[in-house]
Motif scaffolding. Structure first.
Motif, short mmCIF file in Angstrom:
data_model
loop_
_atom_site.label_atom_id
_atom_site.label_comp_id
_atom_site.label_asym_id
_atom_site.label_seq_id
_atom_site.Cartn_x
_atom_site.Cartn_y
_atom_site.Cartn_z
N VAL A 1 -12.09 -3.03 5.81
CA VAL A 1 -11.63 -4.41 5.70
C VAL A 1 -10.34 -4.40 4.90
CG1 VAL A 1 -12.14 -6.67 4.71
CG2 VAL A 1 -13.95 -5.38 5.81
N THR A 2 -9.31 -5.08 5.40
CA THR A 2 -8.06 -5.17 4.66
C THR A 2 -7.65 -6.63 4.46
OG1 THR A 2 -6.67 -5.02 6.65
CG2 THR A 2 -7.20 -2.96 5.53
N LEU A 3 -7.05 -6.90 3.32
CA LEU A 3 -6.43 -8.18 3.00
C LEU A 3 -5.00 -7.87 2.59
CD1 LEU A 3 -9.10 -10.01 0.86
CD2 LEU A 3 -8.04 -10.87 2.93
N CYS A 4 -4.05 -8.43 3.32
CA CYS A 4 -2.67 -8.02 3.17
C CYS A 4 -1.75 -9.23 3.03
CB CYS A 4 -2.31 -7.19 4.39
SG CYS A 4 -0.64 -6.61 4.45
N GLN A 5 -0.90 -9.23 2.03
CA GLN A 5 0.15 -10.23 1.87
C GLN A 5 1.49 -9.51 1.87
OE1 GLN A 5 -1.00 -12.18 -1.80
NE2 GLN A 5 -2.20 -13.71 -0.70
N ASP A 6 2.42 -10.02 2.61
CA ASP A 6 3.77 -9.44 2.69
C ASP A 6 3.75 -7.99 3.16
OD1 ASP A 6 4.84 -11.85 1.77
OD2 ASP A 6 4.66 -11.23 -0.33
N GLY A 7 2.78 -7.62 3.99
CA GLY A 7 2.73 -6.29 4.59
C GLY A 7 2.37 -5.16 3.64
N ARG A 8 1.74 -5.45 2.54
CA ARG A 8 1.45 -4.38 1.59
C ARG A 8 -0.05 -4.22 1.36
NH1 ARG A 8 2.69 -6.29 -4.52
NH2 ARG A 8 0.50 -6.57 -4.89
N LEU A 9 -0.44 -3.00 1.04
CA LEU A 9 -1.80 -2.66 0.61
C LEU A 9 -1.66 -1.79 -0.64
CD1 LEU A 9 -3.48 -1.84 4.02
CD2 LEU A 9 -4.04 -3.73 2.52
N SER A 10 -2.20 -2.24 -1.75
CA SER A 10 -1.97 -1.52 -3.00
C SER A 10 -3.23 -0.96 -3.65
CB SER A 10 -1.26 -2.44 -4.00
OG SER A 10 -2.04 -3.59 -4.24
N GLN A 11 -4.40 -1.40 -3.21
CA GLN A 11 -5.64 -0.91 -3.81
C GLN A 11 -6.65 -0.62 -2.71
OE1 GLN A 11 -5.94 -4.43 -6.49
NE2 GLN A 11 -6.72 -2.91 -7.92
N TRP A 12 -7.40 0.48 -2.88
CA TRP A 12 -8.45 0.86 -1.94
C TRP A 12 -9.73 1.09 -2.72
CZ3 TRP A 12 -7.78 0.69 3.25
CH2 TRP A 12 -6.47 0.59 3.71
N ILE A 13 -10.79 0.42 -2.31
CA ILE A 13 -12.08 0.50 -2.98
C ILE A 13 -13.15 0.79 -1.94
CG2 ILE A 13 -13.79 -0.78 -4.35
CD1 ILE A 13 -10.64 -2.36 -4.57
N GLN A 14 -14.10 1.65 -2.27
CA GLN A 14 -15.22 1.87 -1.36
C GLN A 14 -16.52 1.42 -2.03
OE1 GLN A 14 -15.76 5.93 -0.17
NE2 GLN A 14 -16.85 6.49 -2.03
N VAL A 15 -17.43 0.91 -1.18
CA VAL A 15 -18.72 0.46 -1.66
C VAL A 15 -19.78 0.92 -0.66
CG1 VAL A 15 -20.14 -1.50 -2.39
CG2 VAL A 15 -17.65 -1.64 -2.59
N PRO A 16 -20.60 1.92 -1.01
CA PRO A 16 -21.69 2.32 -0.12
C PRO A 16 -22.70 1.17 0.00
CG PRO A 16 -21.29 3.99 -1.80
CD PRO A 16 -20.51 2.78 -2.19
N LEU A 17 -23.09 0.84 1.21
CA LEU A 17 -24.04 -0.25 1.41
C LEU A 17 -25.49 0.22 1.32
CD1 LEU A 17 -22.26 -2.19 4.27
CD2 LEU A 17 -22.28 -2.69 1.84
N SER A 18 -25.71 1.52 1.27
CA SER A 18 -27.07 2.03 1.13
C SER A 18 -27.47 1.96 -0.34
CB SER A 18 -27.17 3.47 1.64
OG SER A 18 -26.25 4.28 0.95
N ALA A 19 -28.75 1.78 -0.57
CA ALA A 19 -29.27 1.67 -1.94
C ALA A 19 -30.07 2.90 -2.29
CB ALA A 19 -30.15 0.43 -2.06
N ASN B 1 -0.55 -10.28 -3.56
CA ASN B 1 0.57 -10.34 -4.51
C ASN B 1 0.08 -10.58 -5.93
OD1 ASN B 1 2.30 -10.01 -2.35
ND2 ASN B 1 2.74 -12.17 -2.16
N ARG B 2 -0.80 -11.56 -6.06
CA ARG B 2 -1.39 -11.88 -7.36
C ARG B 2 -2.90 -11.84 -7.18
NH1 ARG B 2 1.91 -17.25 -7.82
NH2 ARG B 2 0.38 -17.61 -6.22
N LEU B 3 -3.55 -11.04 -7.97
CA LEU B 3 -5.01 -10.97 -7.95
C LEU B 3 -5.47 -11.72 -9.18
CD1 LEU B 3 -7.17 -9.75 -6.14
CD2 LEU B 3 -7.16 -7.74 -7.58
N ARG B 4 -5.87 -12.98 -8.96
CA ARG B 4 -6.21 -13.85 -10.09
C ARG B 4 -7.68 -14.24 -10.02
NH1 ARG B 4 -1.94 -18.49 -10.45
NH2 ARG B 4 -3.42 -19.31 -8.96
#
Length: 145
Positions: free
Chosen positions: A40-58, A125-128
């Motif tokens: 899943v990506t969320l992009c403003q002004d064509g940029r991606l600056s952070q990548w996070i992974q979350v395993p859905l298995s418990a 751009n701003r993560l608030r």
């Protein structure tokens, strides 16, 4: 030398895209569903600056059953985010991980059998931490999942 034959076929991974406003800025959201990952990506002004992974298995099925019974907007307690790339400081990284866990919680509550790993790319751009921006993100993400 052999010639290469190109076969025009649709991309094998299911994908969706949507645009919307997040904190007053036009934002593009996309999702790609692979056999082992959901991207899943969320992009403003064509940029991606952070990548996070979350395993859905418990670690245990009981943890998932208890979390699924709770229909609140709180993130599920068994989900553990890990920053892969980027960061931008402790506050920005924590907030990005909260967004990733919230998206993972939405997926897990929607499909309790889901065991793939979620990978979230953020380029806001701003993560608030404001409530309105947070709900803008969740609303936009739901359009692509």
């Amino acid at each position: 030398m052999e010639s290469i034959q190109v076969i025009d076929e649709p991309f094998p991974a299911t994908s969706k895209q949507a645009t919307g406003q997040v904190d007053g800025v036009l934002t593009e959201a996309s999702s790609l569903a692979f056999a082992d990952r959901i991207l899943v990506t969320l992009c403003q002004d064509g940029r991606l600056s952070q990548w996070i992974q979350v395993p859905l298995s418990a670690p245990s099925p009981a943890a998932v059953d208890m979390a699924l019974a709770n229909e609140s907007l709180l993130p599920m307690s068994h989900l553990t985010p890990k920053t892969l790339l980027g960061g931008g400081g402790e506050e920005r990284e924590s907030l990005a991980q909260l967004y990733a866990v919230q998206i993972a919680s939405y997926i897990a509550r929607r499909d309790s059998e889901e065991r793939r790993t979620l990978v979230v790319g953020l380029g806001l751009n701003r993560l608030r931490p404001e409530r309105e921006a947070f709900f803008d993100v969740l609303e936009l993400i739901q359009k692509v999942l």
